[in-house]
Design a protein around this motif. Structure first.
Motif, mmCIF file in Angstrom:
data_model
loop_
_atom_site.group_PDB
_atom_site.id
_atom_site.type_symbol
_atom_site.label_atom_id
_atom_site.label_comp_id
_atom_site.label_asym_id
_atom_site.label_seq_id
_atom_site.Cartn_x
_atom_site.Cartn_y
_atom_site.Cartn_z
ATOM 1 N N PHE A 35 1.284 40.421 5.031
ATOM 2 C CA PHE A 35 1.690 41.043 3.439
ATOM 3 C C PHE A 35 2.305 39.602 2.872
ATOM 4 C CE2 PHE A 35 -0.276 44.972 4.394
ATOM 5 C CZ PHE A 35 -0.595 45.252 2.701
ATOM 6 N N TYR A 83 7.800 44.286 1.272
ATOM 7 C CA TYR A 83 6.768 44.926 1.803
ATOM 8 C C TYR A 83 6.883 45.154 3.517
ATOM 9 C CZ TYR A 83 3.563 44.402 -2.215
ATOM 10 O OH TYR A 83 2.444 44.811 -3.175
ATOM 11 N N GLY A 104 -0.124 34.410 -3.455
ATOM 12 C CA GLY A 104 -0.909 35.059 -4.990
ATOM 13 C C GLY A 104 -0.025 34.406 -5.732
ATOM 14 N N GLU A 105 1.299 34.949 -5.963
ATOM 15 C CA GLU A 105 2.092 35.219 -6.691
ATOM 16 C C GLU A 105 2.097 34.296 -8.194
ATOM 17 O OE1 GLU A 105 5.603 36.523 -8.988
ATOM 18 O OE2 GLU A 105 5.152 34.341 -8.144
ATOM 19 N N VAL A 127 0.722 36.547 1.708
ATOM 20 C CA VAL A 127 -0.240 37.032 1.153
ATOM 21 C C VAL A 127 0.504 36.474 -0.024
ATOM 22 C CG1 VAL A 127 -2.211 38.351 0.638
ATOM 23 C CG2 VAL A 127 -2.239 38.012 2.525
ATOM 24 N N SER A 154 -7.443 36.525 2.237
ATOM 25 C CA SER A 154 -7.702 38.371 1.971
ATOM 26 C C SER A 154 -8.408 39.186 3.172
ATOM 27 C CB SER A 154 -7.908 38.585 0.526
ATOM 28 O OG SER A 154 -9.082 38.453 0.215
ATOM 29 N N PHE A 205 -9.084 32.786 -2.280
ATOM 30 C CA PHE A 205 -8.181 33.291 -2.064
ATOM 31 C C PHE A 205 -9.257 34.529 -1.313
ATOM 32 C CE2 PHE A 205 -6.061 31.035 -6.012
ATOM 33 C CZ PHE A 205 -4.707 31.744 -4.652
ATOM 34 N N ALA A 259 -6.031 37.596 6.132
ATOM 35 C CA ALA A 259 -5.228 38.134 6.381
ATOM 36 C C ALA A 259 -5.965 39.838 6.338
ATOM 37 C CB ALA A 259 -4.951 38.562 4.668
ATOM 38 N N LEU A 260 -7.016 40.766 5.919
ATOM 39 C CA LEU A 260 -7.524 42.176 6.304
ATOM 40 C C LEU A 260 -7.942 41.530 8.021
ATOM 41 C CD1 LEU A 260 -10.012 42.723 3.463
ATOM 42 C CD2 LEU A 260 -7.583 44.003 4.575
#
Lengths: 269, 292
Positions: free
Chosen positions: A202, A153, A209-210, A205, A252, A248, A255-256
């Motif tokens: 990226f 990413y 979440g991995e 995040v 996100s 979560f 992040a956005l």
């Protein structure tokens, strides 16, 4: 705008395309939204619409030591993984954009390959190597696993920034007497900053979440939030996971916002 | 002379920048795969312990046992179905995004599209468990509309896996199509319309062919993701589905037959690369045709 809209008659075909499109967006958005919102339900099983408003399940998460430990692990991991991945991804994307050598395309494909390699294969390959080295279950194993997944990413977002930048600015700097390192630091780096920030977001995040690699290489003391969630869902489900889902969602959205403020959402991919 | 020294210095600097990444990928991406490849040829004893001998027995077993062959076909089939559904749904979604009449709406579509990418796969899969369960939302709605009398069994089968997969992977199909739709020159459409082609004909003969590269790129990503994930099938499909990533997971974590897991992984890797290679070939040909 208004005129072209008027001129273009709204046909049945348009109607079908728009209706399908909107259904697709509803299908994308609704599941996670419904789940996250029912975290505020007071009932012991997820309901929608929630029958009341309660923060009970959030309390459950933050009172439970296993959840807070997993959250801590995830945050520590993200804080180690992100800078390392950004460092490797940025230097690599810069060098790839400037160097000309046979096999450059192949190397680029190799760098992006973790996106294409089946995750289960990547997971067992790393598990096997880490077990042989005695690293399995350690924080280091998770750091490496997450870096491999997040790395493409960063390469992509920085590559986009590199290709948008005018290489003459670097040449100008060099002809004025700056060395390559000085040119990179003073000219290139500030210009590709948006790509680096988007890559960092990226990376963070993705690490947070991995699950595919983590499930293989994490150990009892390095359980992350997604790994614990996975184990929890397998045995039971109650709205604790809904509260985690809300967490979560918040991550996100943050992040956005960062991506939109720095590079602009439309330029990310 | 001075110029070439300068260029040499710059390229030395760039190689220095590249080297940490090369070392990292060599150590933790390439070598693990080589070791896994070697492992897949090791023989195992009666208690799954590694023997010092090598043979192709793992591969022979996977490729001749009917159950495993069925598993391989099922894996390819599910990945194929997911890819096709994703592409069908991706096109209208991409079209809306590109043609949205206002900036705000455009941004909204973009957020909806990217946010699933930023939400963990575990959470998205959990959402489908809650929605599709016997007492879940979908059954509730269907019952209150009197469409069904008894809750449907929607979880623990491959349909549930495909539904969850499509939601998880759809953004990977939409984004490349958006890129190629955005690149289509508006004048081409106008030219086609002014020559008398209708809107549908213009779309089919002008716009659509130009977006095929985007569709192929999306298909490559979706196919490889669908063929290689094991989390979603494990959670909504159930452990017993004939699905290669699940078999690999079980051989590794439950049976502890590492060479078997490695051989299955190599077969999966090769199959995915063959499909991606074919799609890549089609992509190259198509682009050559488009740009002469």
């Amino acid at each position: 705008m208004a005129r072209s809209m008027k001129k273009r008659r709204f046909s049945t075909l348009d109607g079908i395309v728009w209706a399908t499109g909107i259904l697709v967006y509803v299908f994308l958005l609704l599941p996670v939204l419904v789940i996250a919102l029912s975290a505020f339900s007071p009932t012991p099983y997820p309901t929608f619409p929630p029958s009341g408003f309660s923060l009970h399940w959030f309390g459950e998460v933050f009172r439970n030591e296993a959840w807070t430990a997993a959250l801590m692990n995830s945050i520590v991991l993200l804080l180690i993984v992100t800078p390392l991945t950004v460092l490797l991804g940025t230097t690599a994307a810069y060098a790839l954009a400037r160097l000309r050598f046979p096999g450059r395309g192949a190397l680029q494909a190799f760098m992006l390959s973790p996106l294409m390699i089946p995750q289960v294969v990547l997971g067992i390959a790393l598990l096997y190597v880490f077990t042989s080295l005695g690293w399995s279950g350690s924080l280091g194993a998770l750091v490496i696993g997450h870096m491999i997944i997040a790395f493409p990413y960063v390469v992509r977002t920085v590559s986009v920034s590199m290709s948008n930048m005018n290489p003459r600015l670097e040449l100008a700097s060099q002809s004025l007497g700056a060395g390559p390192a000085e040119t990179f630091y003073k000219i290139t780096l500030p210009l590709i900053k948006p790509g680096i920030i988007a890559g960092a977001v990226f990376s963070a995040v993705t690490s947070f979440g991995e699950i595919s690699i983590s499930l293989f290489v994490s150990g009892p003391s390095t359980v992350t939030i997604p790994v614990r969630t996975f184990g929890y869902i397998e045995q039971t489900f109650d709205p604790t996971v809904n509260a985690i889902s809300f967490l979560f969602i918040v991550v996100s959205i943050v992040a956005l916002i960062i991506i939109e403020k720095t590079i602009g959402l439309t330029k990310v991919m | 002379m001075a110029k070439s020294i300068k260029r040499g210095k710059a390229s030395l600097f760039q190689w220095l920048m590249l080297s940490p990444t090369l070392v990292f990928l060599l150590l933790f991406l390439l070598i693990p795969f080589i070791l896994l490849f070697v492992l897949s040829f090791r023989e195992v004893g009666d208690f799954s312990q590694l023997l010092p001998t090598y043979s192709i027995s793992q591969y022979a077993e996977v490729l001749t046992t009917p159950l495993y062959v069925k598993t391989i076909w099922m894996t390819l089939w599910i990945a194929f179905v997911t890819t096709v559904i994703c592409l069908l749904l991706a096109y209208p979604a991409a079209y809306l995004l590109v043609r949205a009449p206002s900036r705000g709406l455009r941004a909204f579509f973009y957020i909806v599209l990217i946010s699933p990418l930023l939400t963990s796969v575990v959470i998205r899969t959990f959402a489908w468990i809650v929605l599709l369960a016997q007492n879940g939302l979908v059954n509730d709605v269907l019952e209150s509309l009197h469409l069904i009398n008894e809750p449907l069994q929607m979880l623990w089968n491959m349909n549930a896996v495909v539904i969850a997969y499509v939601q998880v992977m759809l953004p990977f199909a939409v984004l490349p199509i958006v890129t190629s739709l955005g690149d289509v020159d508006g004048n081409l459409r106008k030219a086609s319309m002014s020559m008398g082609a209708g809107r549908f004909q213009t779309f089919w003969k002008v716009t659509f062919p130009l977006t095929i590269p985007g569709m192929i790129t999306g298909a490559m990503l979706v196919f490889s993701l669908a063929a290689g994930s094991y989390i979603t099938p494990l959670l909504v499909g159930g452990r017993l589905q004939p699905f290669l990533p699940l078999s690999i997971y079980q051989q590794m974590m439950q049976v502890y037959n590492l060479p078997m897991a490695a051989a299955m992984a190599m077969i999966l890797l090769v199959l995915v690369f063959i499909v991606i290679g074919i799609l890549g070939g089609v992509l190259k040909r198509w682009e050559a045709r488009m740009h002469g």
